[in-house]
Motif scaffolding. Structure first.
Motif, PDB file in Angstrom:
ATOM      1  N   TYR A  42       0.359   4.066  -2.694  1.00  0.00           N
ATOM      2  CA  TYR A  42      -0.009   5.390  -2.198  1.00  0.00           C
ATOM      3  C   TYR A  42       1.000   6.438  -2.664  1.00  0.00           C
ATOM      4  O   TYR A  42       0.632   7.526  -3.083  1.00  0.00           O
ATOM      5  CB  TYR A  42      -0.105   5.375  -0.674  1.00  0.00           C
TER       6      TYR A  42
ATOM      7  N   ARG B  36       0.815  -1.216   0.000  1.00  0.00           N
ATOM      8  CA  ARG B  36       0.000   0.000   0.000  1.00  0.00           C
ATOM      9  C   ARG B  36       0.847   1.263   0.000  1.00  0.00           C
ATOM     10  O   ARG B  36       0.490   2.254  -0.627  1.00  0.00           O
ATOM     11  CB  ARG B  36      -0.943   0.007   1.197  1.00  0.00           C
ATOM     12  N   SER B  37       1.960   1.236   0.708  1.00  0.00           N
ATOM     13  CA  SER B  37       2.794   2.441   0.762  1.00  0.00           C
ATOM     14  C   SER B  37       3.354   2.785  -0.613  1.00  0.00           C
ATOM     15  O   SER B  37       3.434   3.953  -0.984  1.00  0.00           O
ATOM     16  CB  SER B  37       3.917   2.285   1.780  1.00  0.00           C
TER      17      SER B  37
ATOM     18  N   GLN C 181      -0.159   9.542  -4.758  1.00  0.00           N
ATOM     19  CA  GLN C 181      -0.026  10.841  -4.098  1.00  0.00           C
ATOM     20  C   GLN C 181       0.880  11.791  -4.882  1.00  0.00           C
ATOM     21  O   GLN C 181       0.647  12.989  -4.911  1.00  0.00           O
ATOM     22  CB  GLN C 181       0.535  10.641  -2.688  1.00  0.00           C
TER      23      GLN C 181
END
Length: 123
Positions: A79, A75-76, A83
């Motif tokens: 993201y 997820r990081s 982002q």
């Protein structure tokens, strides 16, 4: 993750990242997702098993690839790319290579493959 990559990048160019490696994964949910994604496939030593994300069409996504992409440790990365889409110029995750670490512990490692935006997709 983004701040570190930007700090060490040359001339603040961050869109040249092509691989992200996660080593000796201990997160229980991620380990379970790896086992489920691979099914009956045995994880071999390097180069391990490659799992593609599919061709990008909605009906052509790889269920195994999506399972790995939805894992807590991935997820990081997802993201970060979302982002900072403008800075990464539309980089996308196209696959992952799963293999065990090369020691007595033999915990799973994942090498994520990144590519530029798909043809016809605005950056």
């Amino acid at each position: 993750m983004y701040g570190l990559w930007k700090a060490y990048s040359e001339n603040n160019v961050v869109d040249n990242i092509r691989y992200v490696m996660l080593v000796q994964i201990t997160n229980e949910l991620t380990k379970a997702l790896i086992v489920r994604a691979l099914g009956d496939i045995q994880i071999d030593s390097w180069p391990g098993t490659f799992i593609g994300m599919g061709n990008g069409e909605v009906d052509e996504w790889s269920p195994a690839g999506l399972a790995l992409l939805g894992s807590p440790v991935a997820r990081s990365l997802a993201y970060m790319l979302i982002q900072h889409k403008e800075a990464f110029k539309g980089l996308r995750i196209v696959g992952a290579r799963v293999f065990p670490s090369n020691n007595r512990i033999r915990k799973a490692c994942v090498l994520w493959y990144l590519k530029g935006p798909a043809p016809g997709v605005p950056a």
